[in-house]
Scaffold this motif. Structure first.
Motif, mmCIF file in Angstrom:
data_model
loop_
_atom_site.group_PDB
_atom_site.id
_atom_site.type_symbol
_atom_site.label_atom_id
_atom_site.label_comp_id
_atom_site.label_asym_id
_atom_site.label_seq_id
_atom_site.Cartn_x
_atom_site.Cartn_y
_atom_site.Cartn_z
ATOM 1 N N LEU A 1 12.302 0.747 -3.122
ATOM 2 C CA LEU A 1 11.435 -0.362 -2.724
ATOM 3 C C LEU A 1 11.437 -0.556 -1.210
ATOM 4 O O LEU A 1 10.872 -1.528 -0.701
ATOM 5 C CB LEU A 1 11.872 -1.648 -3.429
ATOM 6 N N GLY A 2 12.088 0.359 -0.512
ATOM 7 C CA GLY A 2 12.050 0.333 0.950
ATOM 8 C C GLY A 2 13.027 -0.619 1.610
ATOM 9 O O GLY A 2 12.939 -0.853 2.817
ATOM 10 N N SER A 3 13.960 -1.183 0.843
ATOM 11 C CA SER A 3 14.920 -2.116 1.427
ATOM 12 C C SER A 3 16.183 -1.395 1.870
ATOM 13 O O SER A 3 16.530 -0.335 1.354
ATOM 14 C CB SER A 3 15.265 -3.207 0.421
ATOM 15 N N GLY B 1 0.785 -1.224 0.000
ATOM 16 C CA GLY B 1 0.000 0.000 0.000
ATOM 17 C C GLY B 1 0.815 1.272 0.000
ATOM 18 O O GLY B 1 0.262 2.367 -0.173
ATOM 19 N N SER B 2 2.119 1.170 0.165
ATOM 20 C CA SER B 2 2.965 2.364 0.183
ATOM 21 C C SER B 2 2.951 3.063 -1.175
ATOM 22 O O SER B 2 2.841 2.421 -2.227
ATOM 23 C CB SER B 2 4.403 1.977 0.538
ATOM 24 N N ASN B 3 3.080 4.382 -1.142
ATOM 25 C CA ASN B 3 3.193 5.166 -2.369
ATOM 26 C C ASN B 3 4.564 5.815 -2.495
ATOM 27 O O ASN B 3 4.768 6.724 -3.303
ATOM 28 C CB ASN B 3 2.098 6.243 -2.400
ATOM 29 N N LYS B 4 5.509 5.338 -1.707
ATOM 30 C CA LYS B 4 6.855 5.906 -1.729
ATOM 31 C C LYS B 4 7.686 5.289 -2.854
ATOM 32 O O LYS B 4 7.333 4.264 -3.434
ATOM 33 C CB LYS B 4 7.544 5.656 -0.388
ATOM 34 N N GLY B 5 8.838 5.928 -3.116
ATOM 35 C CA GLY B 5 9.802 5.357 -4.049
ATOM 36 C C GLY B 5 9.209 5.055 -5.407
ATOM 37 O O GLY B 5 8.545 5.888 -6.026
ATOM 38 N N ILE B 6 9.437 3.828 -5.875
ATOM 39 C CA ILE B 6 8.934 3.431 -7.204
ATOM 40 C C ILE B 6 7.669 2.575 -7.102
ATOM 41 O O ILE B 6 7.334 1.833 -8.034
ATOM 42 C CB ILE B 6 10.017 2.688 -8.011
ATOM 43 N N MET B 7 6.968 2.693 -5.959
ATOM 44 C CA MET B 7 5.778 1.862 -5.776
ATOM 45 C C MET B 7 4.680 2.163 -6.797
ATOM 46 O O MET B 7 3.894 1.278 -7.147
ATOM 47 C CB MET B 7 5.242 2.011 -4.355
ATOM 48 N N LYS B 8 4.634 3.373 -7.308
ATOM 49 C CA LYS B 8 3.664 3.681 -8.365
ATOM 50 C C LYS B 8 3.950 2.825 -9.592
ATOM 51 O O LYS B 8 3.036 2.279 -10.216
ATOM 52 C CB LYS B 8 3.725 5.162 -8.726
#
Length: 416
Positions: free
Chosen positions: A365-367, A290-297
């Motif tokens: 991707l939050g890693s 559900g995150s909209n950060k980084g390249i999540m779009k």
């Protein structure tokens, strides 16, 4: 409903599989194999990961491939059966794949000696610490902190953020119990480590409870736990049985907090366990879906483009984990290719083992940044820990396991 979801998944994936299978002879292409679980004991989480792998390899090809070379990705569902995984591995090897995207701990560990002999990079969804010692498992890699490091971080996070608020704080030692499928290599992988961490932090450790990966009734295990009265329980299974255990614990008044292994803590957990899952904690080595950060779009755009039959509301964080592993392997191959050695040993030594604080997708991707050396394949010791609060996931704290216990990290903890 579950059967319909599986049917939709397989219909959406089979054409991709066939496309990869019949077009392997394409000039200038790189063959990558995959082993996934879409129908077995861990398919409740494996299906989403399988979707993410397919979508991420499409992204790789759409954004330049491997220095201009296209990737032909071919995968098999081995149903979480180790003999089947061994058979499909041999088939992929005959197809001359350069690397494999693998799945479970049992099959990945069983294949590890063969992968080492074959010098075939194997990037798995298993984050078992047993796979991180290059002296034994040089060609096994993954993007996330290993299960043992995650478990140490989760327990430490609970001890530092929850225990001080307990009514018995400073009156007695906190109590930990572990719940997991005893025969499962995945579920049992971090148990030694979390108990070691518990002893370091001064916990009293209760009897383990055996809950199978397919259990839907865990009342007898909860009644056994009540005799010990744990303050916190570790659950090492996947989401389906984790949710069943939480519901039974809630109904029977166990009153313990829950720490959960990576594959048992996802967007389906609050749907399946409801209030019983409130406050549960887990390592969060990548963004939730559900995150909209980084390249999540971009991740979500590829979900809609290549698997429109699966609504975004049904997608899980395991898609994001798959993208991390794909883009990690891509980076290793790009480096090896630039060094003029796009072979198994080249991908390992001139790819993975040249990474020092490498941010996958620029951190989009939050890693955590990853590092691999010739003597240590633990990607990172930095572990964000999330909790489920009000049906939403939020990061509570980040535990730097390597930074806080550098001597033990260096001299004791590698490989377990």
């Amino acid at each position: 409903m579950k059967g319909l979801w599986i049917k939709t998944l397989l219909v959406s994936l089979v054409p991709v599989f066939l496309l990869g299978f019949v077009s392997l002879a394409g000039a200038g292409s790189i063959r990558i194999g995959g082993l996934t679980d879409c129908t077995g004991a861990t398919s409740d989480v494996g299906k989403d990961y399988a979707l993410g792998l397919v979508e991420a390899w499409h992204y790789v090809n759409d954004t330049g491939g491997i220095n201009g070379k296209k990737v032909k990705y071919t995968w098999f569902d081995y149903g979480y059966r180790i003999p089947e995984a061994l058979t499909k591995y041999k088939l992929l090897k005959r197809m001359r794949v350069l690397a494999i995207e693998g799945w479970g701990t049992g099959d990945t560990e069983a294949l590890s000696p063969t992968v080492l002999k074959d010098k075939l990079p194997y990037v798995s969804a298993s984050f078992s610490a047993h796979l991180t010692d290059p002296a034994k498992s040089a060609y096994n890699l993954f993007f996330a902190p290993d299960y043992s490091t995650q478990a140490r971080a989760a327990l430490t996070a609970w001890y530092e953020t929850r225990w001080p608020k307990h009514k018995d704080y400073n009156k007695r030692r906190p109590r930990l119990a572990c719940v997991y499928a005893f025969p499962s290599p995945y579920a049992s992988s971090p148990i030694k480590a979390i108990k070691d961490q518990a002893k370091m932090l001064g916990f009293e450790i209760g009897p383990d409870q055996d809950v199978s990966l397919t259990a839907i009734d865990t009342k007898s295990q909860i009644m056994a736990l009540k005799k010990f009265a744990p303050d916190v329980c570790w659950h090492g299974n996947t989401t389906m049985t984790v949710s069943a255990t939480m519901r039974d614990a809630y109904a029977l008044g166990l009153g313990a907090d829950w720490l959960v292994n990576f594959w048992g803590f996802d967007e389906n957990l609050p749907k399946m366990a409801g209030e019983a899952a409130e406050g549960a904690m887990c390592a969060a080595p990548a963004y939730f879906f559900g995150s909209n950060k980084g390249i999540m779009k971009t991740v979500k755009e590829y979900c809609k483009k290549y698997n429109p039959g699966v609504p975004l509301k049904n997608r899980l964080k395991f898609t994001v984990a798959a993208w991390n592993n794909v883009l990690l392997l891509r980076e290793a191959m790009v480096r090896a290719d630039k060094a003029g050695d796009l072979s198994g040993p080249g991908i390992l030594h001139k790819g993975f083992e040249t990474m020092r604080g490498f941010a996958i997708a620029g951190g989009g991707l939050g890693s955590s940044p990853v590092t691999y050396t010739a003597t240590d394949h633990r990607p990172t010791g930095l572990v964000p820990v999330a909790e489920l609060k009000g049906g939403k996931f939020q990061i509570v704290t980040t535990i730097d396991v390597k930074g806080r216990w550098p001597k033990k990290w260096k001299t004791e903890w590698l490989g377990w």
